[in-house]
Design a protein around this motif. Structure first.
Motif, short mmCIF file in Angstrom:
data_model
loop_
_atom_site.label_atom_id
_atom_site.label_comp_id
_atom_site.label_asym_id
_atom_site.label_seq_id
_atom_site.Cartn_x
_atom_site.Cartn_y
_atom_site.Cartn_z
N SER A 88 1.87 2.25 2.95
CA SER A 88 0.55 2.05 3.31
C SER A 88 0.10 1.79 4.53
O SER A 88 0.92 1.43 5.43
CB SER A 88 -0.14 0.88 2.27
N GLY A 89 -0.96 1.68 4.88
CA GLY A 89 -1.50 1.38 6.38
C GLY A 89 -2.60 1.76 6.96
O GLY A 89 -3.52 2.25 6.14
N ASN A 124 -7.41 4.46 6.32
CA ASN A 124 -6.55 3.78 5.55
C ASN A 124 -5.67 4.75 4.41
O ASN A 124 -6.19 5.74 3.97
CB ASN A 124 -7.23 2.86 4.50
N PHE A 125 -4.61 4.34 4.13
CA PHE A 125 -3.75 5.26 3.07
C PHE A 125 -2.97 4.39 2.36
O PHE A 125 -2.45 3.32 2.81
CB PHE A 125 -3.04 6.39 3.95
N LYS A 126 -2.58 4.70 1.24
CA LYS A 126 -1.58 4.09 0.33
C LYS A 126 -1.02 5.17 -0.57
O LYS A 126 -1.74 5.79 -1.36
CB LYS A 126 -2.17 2.79 -0.24
N VAL A 127 0.20 5.21 -0.67
CA VAL A 127 0.99 6.08 -1.78
C VAL A 127 2.17 5.22 -2.38
O VAL A 127 2.69 4.51 -1.54
CB VAL A 127 1.32 7.43 -0.93
N THR A 139 4.43 -1.22 5.27
CA THR A 139 2.98 -1.26 5.94
C THR A 139 3.12 -0.73 7.44
O THR A 139 3.83 -1.46 8.22
CB THR A 139 2.24 -2.67 5.91
N ILE A 140 2.12 0.32 7.72
CA ILE A 140 2.17 1.06 9.22
C ILE A 140 0.74 0.84 9.65
O ILE A 140 -0.19 1.03 9.00
CB ILE A 140 2.84 2.39 9.01
N THR A 141 0.82 0.45 11.12
CA THR A 141 -0.40 0.65 11.63
C THR A 141 -0.13 1.33 12.96
O THR A 141 0.99 1.11 13.62
CB THR A 141 -1.09 -0.95 12.09
#
Length: 247
Positions: A29-30, A63-66, A96-98
């Motif tokens: 996610s991130g 935003n994303f989350k998989v 988690t990535i930003t």
């Protein structure tokens, strides 16, 4: 009574959720800046190239989350529009990535994955090297043409020193991270389209990486691929020795 029943029902739902959680997966996610419903492409590195696995879409705010299946640990690429980052997740990790979508490689931060954080160390070092080489190129372009030979010689020496520093960095990294799949990335790292670790000159380093992986990932396909490569190379060297001995 109704309040108690709601609590019991909630507890059952939580319990069922915990029981059905897929342990053979990880969560990615991130949030990406400069990103409005952007696409990320998840790929796996294989001996024959890269294998496409999934396309990840962000929402309008980036935003994303998989949740991704992970039956066996490996090295993955998360590709954006302009560049990419590398991942080495473990099962059940929440990563988690930003980052800035336009400059993933130079702006990203990562949490929740120790091995992926190691890959960031390798990536950051590569970014610094590219910057240094760019500066060298600009120096050469701006050099006085009457002093070109002396300037070229000086820059060549600097170039050689940078390459040696990078090679030593990779060797130190491998020595400090024995048994990590990320040592494979270090082993195959290039410098100006040439390998830093040459399997002809640095065969012992290849063996060192393999020995570490055989202890931590003996049945992993990446370990087996390196084993086959080393075995084939040893056979070629043995055949060359026999052939040269007959001449």
């Amino acid at each position: 009574m109704k309040h108690i029943n709601k609590i019991i029902l909630l507890a059952i739902v939580i319990l069922l959720g915990a029981c059905t959680k897929d342990k053979n997966a990880y969560t990615l996610s991130g949030k990406l800046e400069n990103c409005n419903e952007c696409s990320l492409y998840l790929m796996e590195m294989e001996s024959s190239g890269v294998k496409s696995l999934d396309t990840i879409r962000t929402d309008k705010k980036g935003n994303f989350k998989v949740t991704e299946q992970l039956l066996e640990e490996s090295i993955f690429i998360l590709q954006g529009r302009n560049d990419y980052i590398m991942l080495c997740p473990k099962q059940d990790e929440n990563i988690t990535i930003t980052a800035d979508y336009e400059n993933l490689a130079t702006t990203y931060t990562i949490k929740g994955s120790g091995e992926s954080s190691k890959l960031k160390v390798l990536g950051d070092e590569q970014t610094k090297t590219r910057f240094a080489l760019k500066m060298l190129s600009e120096q050469l372009a701006q050099a006085n043409i009457y002093n070109m030979d002396s300037v070229r010689k000086e820059i060549t020496n600097i170039f050689i020193n940078i390459r040696e520093q990078q090679k030593q960095f990779i060797i130190n990294y491998i020595n400090s991270n024995k048994g990590s799949l990320t040592t494979l990335v270090a082993l195959y790292r290039n410098f100006e389209n040439r390998p830093l670790i040459d399997y002809n000159k640095d065969f012992d380093i290849y063996k060192q990486v393999l020995e570490g992986l055989q202890k931590t990932y003996p049945n992993n396909k990446n370990t087996k691929n390196l084993q086959r490569f080393i075995t084939d190379l040893e056979q070629i060297k043995q055949n060359d020795t026999i052939t040269n001995g007959k001449e």
